[in-house]
Design a protein around this motif. Structure first.
Motif, PDB file in Angstrom:
ATOM      1  N   GLU A  28      86.910  26.950  21.867  1.00  0.00           N
ATOM      2  CA  GLU A  28      86.407  26.184  23.014  1.00  0.00           C
ATOM      3  C   GLU A  28      85.137  26.807  23.570  1.00  0.00           C
ATOM      4  O   GLU A  28      84.176  26.104  23.891  1.00  0.00           O
ATOM      5  CB  GLU A  28      87.485  26.107  24.102  1.00  0.00           C
ATOM      6  N   LEU A  29      85.130  28.133  23.655  1.00  0.00           N
ATOM      7  CA  LEU A  29      83.952  28.824  24.179  1.00  0.00           C
ATOM      8  C   LEU A  29      82.767  28.679  23.228  1.00  0.00           C
ATOM      9  O   LEU A  29      81.629  28.469  23.667  1.00  0.00           O
ATOM     10  CB  LEU A  29      84.274  30.304  24.399  1.00  0.00           C
ATOM     11  N   ALA A  30      83.034  28.766  21.925  1.00  0.00           N
ATOM     12  CA  ALA A  30      81.968  28.592  20.930  1.00  0.00           C
ATOM     13  C   ALA A  30      81.360  27.196  21.037  1.00  0.00           C
ATOM     14  O   ALA A  30      80.131  27.034  20.976  1.00  0.00           O
ATOM     15  CB  ALA A  30      82.520  28.824  19.527  1.00  0.00           C
ATOM     16  N   SER A  31      82.217  26.194  21.189  1.00  0.00           N
ATOM     17  CA  SER A  31      81.750  24.815  21.313  1.00  0.00           C
ATOM     18  C   SER A  31      80.894  24.634  22.569  1.00  0.00           C
ATOM     19  O   SER A  31      79.845  23.983  22.536  1.00  0.00           O
ATOM     20  CB  SER A  31      82.948  23.864  21.356  1.00  0.00           C
ATOM     21  N   LEU A  32      81.331  25.233  23.683  1.00  0.00           N
ATOM     22  CA  LEU A  32      80.593  25.132  24.939  1.00  0.00           C
ATOM     23  C   LEU A  32      79.213  25.781  24.811  1.00  0.00           C
ATOM     24  O   LEU A  32      78.198  25.192  25.202  1.00  0.00           O
ATOM     25  CB  LEU A  32      81.389  25.798  26.064  1.00  0.00           C
ATOM     26  N   LEU A  33      79.170  26.975  24.250  1.00  0.00           N
ATOM     27  CA  LEU A  33      77.898  27.681  24.109  1.00  0.00           C
ATOM     28  C   LEU A  33      76.943  26.954  23.156  1.00  0.00           C
ATOM     29  O   LEU A  33      75.731  26.946  23.377  1.00  0.00           O
ATOM     30  CB  LEU A  33      78.139  29.109  23.619  1.00  0.00           C
ATOM     31  N   VAL A  60      75.271  24.223  24.984  1.00  0.00           N
ATOM     32  CA  VAL A  60      74.225  24.762  25.852  1.00  0.00           C
ATOM     33  C   VAL A  60      72.956  25.042  25.048  1.00  0.00           C
ATOM     34  O   VAL A  60      71.843  24.700  25.473  1.00  0.00           O
ATOM     35  CB  VAL A  60      74.705  26.047  26.558  1.00  0.00           C
ATOM     36  N   LEU A  61      73.109  25.673  23.878  1.00  0.00           N
ATOM     37  CA  LEU A  61      71.947  25.950  23.026  1.00  0.00           C
ATOM     38  C   LEU A  61      71.251  24.659  22.601  1.00  0.00           C
ATOM     39  O   LEU A  61      70.019  24.576  22.600  1.00  0.00           O
ATOM     40  CB  LEU A  61      72.370  26.733  21.787  1.00  0.00           C
ATOM     41  N   ASP A  62      72.054  23.642  22.251  1.00  0.00           N
ATOM     42  CA  ASP A  62      71.482  22.352  21.835  1.00  0.00           C
ATOM     43  C   ASP A  62      70.724  21.706  22.998  1.00  0.00           C
ATOM     44  O   ASP A  62      69.629  21.172  22.815  1.00  0.00           O
ATOM     45  CB  ASP A  62      72.584  21.407  21.352  1.00  0.00           C
ATOM     46  N   PHE A  63      71.317  21.778  24.183  1.00  0.00           N
ATOM     47  CA  PHE A  63      70.673  21.207  25.369  1.00  0.00           C
ATOM     48  C   PHE A  63      69.362  21.934  25.657  1.00  0.00           C
ATOM     49  O   PHE A  63      68.333  21.302  25.921  1.00  0.00           O
ATOM     50  CB  PHE A  63      71.597  21.310  26.580  1.00  0.00           C
ATOM     51  N   ASP A  64      69.397  23.249  25.586  1.00  0.00           N
ATOM     52  CA  ASP A  64      68.224  24.053  25.901  1.00  0.00           C
ATOM     53  C   ASP A  64      67.086  23.766  24.931  1.00  0.00           C
ATOM     54  O   ASP A  64      65.915  23.743  25.321  1.00  0.00           O
ATOM     55  CB  ASP A  64      68.596  25.535  25.867  1.00  0.00           C
ATOM     56  N   ALA A  65      67.429  23.528  23.676  1.00  0.00           N
ATOM     57  CA  ALA A  65      66.407  23.244  22.665  1.00  0.00           C
ATOM     58  C   ALA A  65      65.801  21.850  22.861  1.00  0.00           C
ATOM     59  O   ALA A  65      64.605  21.651  22.656  1.00  0.00           O
ATOM     60  CB  ALA A  65      67.010  23.360  21.272  1.00  0.00           C
ATOM     61  N   LYS A  66      66.639  20.899  23.265  1.00  0.00           N
ATOM     62  CA  LYS A  66      66.178  19.512  23.415  1.00  0.00           C
ATOM     63  C   LYS A  66      65.479  19.260  24.747  1.00  0.00           C
ATOM     64  O   LYS A  66      64.813  18.239  24.913  1.00  0.00           O
ATOM     65  CB  LYS A  66      67.364  18.551  23.276  1.00  0.00           C
ATOM     66  N   ASN A  67      65.648  20.177  25.691  1.00  0.00           N
ATOM     67  CA  ASN A  67      65.062  19.984  27.025  1.00  0.00           C
ATOM     68  C   ASN A  67      64.212  21.195  27.403  1.00  0.00           C
ATOM     69  O   ASN A  67      64.592  21.989  28.271  1.00  0.00           O
ATOM     70  CB  ASN A  67      66.176  19.774  28.058  1.00  0.00           C
ATOM     71  N   PRO A  68      63.056  21.342  26.761  1.00  0.00           N
ATOM     72  CA  PRO A  68      62.231  22.531  27.023  1.00  0.00           C
ATOM     73  C   PRO A  68      61.560  22.518  28.399  1.00  0.00           C
ATOM     74  O   PRO A  68      61.235  23.567  28.937  1.00  0.00           O
ATOM     75  CB  PRO A  68      61.184  22.473  25.906  1.00  0.00           C
TER      76      PRO A  68
END
Length: 334
Positions: A265-270, A273-281
């Protein structure tokens, strides 16, 4: 043909009568201004801002040439968190009563709440031109001057505490005390992932959302935490790291919920977050969190940061480290 003429005559007569009553400016149905003033006073003293807004609207409707209604409408809107509408009404009050110091002082306060410190200071100066002994304008103008520098002064008894208006914990306390309308605006901006919303609000909003949607709260919290730690890397004032370590205190229920997640669950959450951070610079200036600590007070409200290239390098390193940690979490459940 005759019926049409008669019907037309009836309609014209009706419109003439309607126009006559309209010319009365509806005062046939209005209360006396003295009675309205009494209702306004009661609403103001009981801090019933919705009622104050309603009675002010009535005065504006029935007595449009009076600055009184606009003045108290401004107070109601300021207290309800609609600072721009408060400014509009105070401006109308000034039109009718340009020599009333309280009109400028109150509009100055609305500008201050809207973080427009230059206009706030200008209004306080105008109030003091009208009344040089207007103590409230003197005190509030100093608050605006301090806020423009980047900090506020809070007096508790004989102790004076300095707080940066950009400090994460100051922003959280400010958010908690906001009128519901303003708070909702921030919640909506977070839910829409607006590029101009500071990471600290993601953490603060997570706690409000937590009871109804724990998974969304966890995601928002994780985004806010991740980007806050990124932003710490921009600060030359190392006390900002202390702020990052304390951020879980802002949303204790959400942080505990995340701490109880299993590895998967924690891996999925993180990863989300990484995907969001990459798509929303696109995002706010990272200097906001650099205002934590003493440097801001010893340097006249200014902070120092590391070069942009170095900050970007640190962000990339953090992203790589997080990716490796995600892989480690996945291996734990295999």
């Amino acid at each position: 043909m005759k019926k049409n003429v008669i019907l037309s005559g009836v309609i014209i007569l009706f419109l003439v009568i309607l126009g006559y009553f309209g010319c009365l400016n509806f005062k046939v149905f209005a209360k006396d201004l003295t009675e309205y003033k009494k209702l306004v006073k009661e609403a103001f003293e009981s801090e019933n801002w919705t009622e104050l807004s309603k009675y002010s609207d009535d005065i504006i409707r029935y007595y449009p040439e009076s600055g009184f209604g606009y003045f108290f409408k401004g107070i109601a809107m300021d207290e309800l968190g609609d600072y721009e509408l408060a400014i509009v009404n105070y401006t109308k009050a000034i039109k009718y009563e340009p020599n009333y110091a309280e009109n400028y002082q109150n509009r100055g306060l609305a500008y201050f709440h809207n973080k427009d410190y230059d206009n706030a200071i200008a209004d306080y100066k105008k109030a003091l031109e009208i009344d040089p002994n207007h103590k409230l304008s003197q005190a509030q103008m100093q608050d605006a001057i301090n806020a423009k520098k980047g900090f506020v002064i809070v007096k508790n008894g004989n102790v004076t505490n300095y707080s940066s208006i950009n400090d994460p914990f100051y922003l959280v306390e400010e958010y908690k005390q906001m009128p519901q309308k303003r708070k909702k605006e921030i919640i909506d901006s977070v839910k829409k992932y607006s590029a101009d919303t500071l990471p600290i609000y993601y953490i603060a909003v997570a706690e409000d959302i937590y009871p109804s949607n724990k998974n969304l709260a966890a995601f928002l919290y994780a985004i806010g935490r991740y980007r806050s730690i990124q932003d710490v890397m921009a600060c030359a004032d190392k006390s900002a790291y202390q702020a990052a370590r304390m951020l879980p205190l802002v949303a204790p229920k959400t942080s505990v919920y995340i701490s109880k997640m299993n590895s998967n669950e924690l891996a999925s959450l993180l990863q989300k977050v990484l995907d969001f951070d990459a798509k929303n610079p696109n995002r706010p200036d990272p200097k906001w969190i650099c205002y934590h600590g003493v440097e801001v007070f010893s340097n006249n409200g200014k902070v120092s940061t590391i070069p942009k290239d170095e900050w970007n390098k640190n962000i990339n390193n953090m992203r790589e480290s997080t990716s490796k940690y995600i892989e480690e979490l996945k291996l734990k459940d295999k």
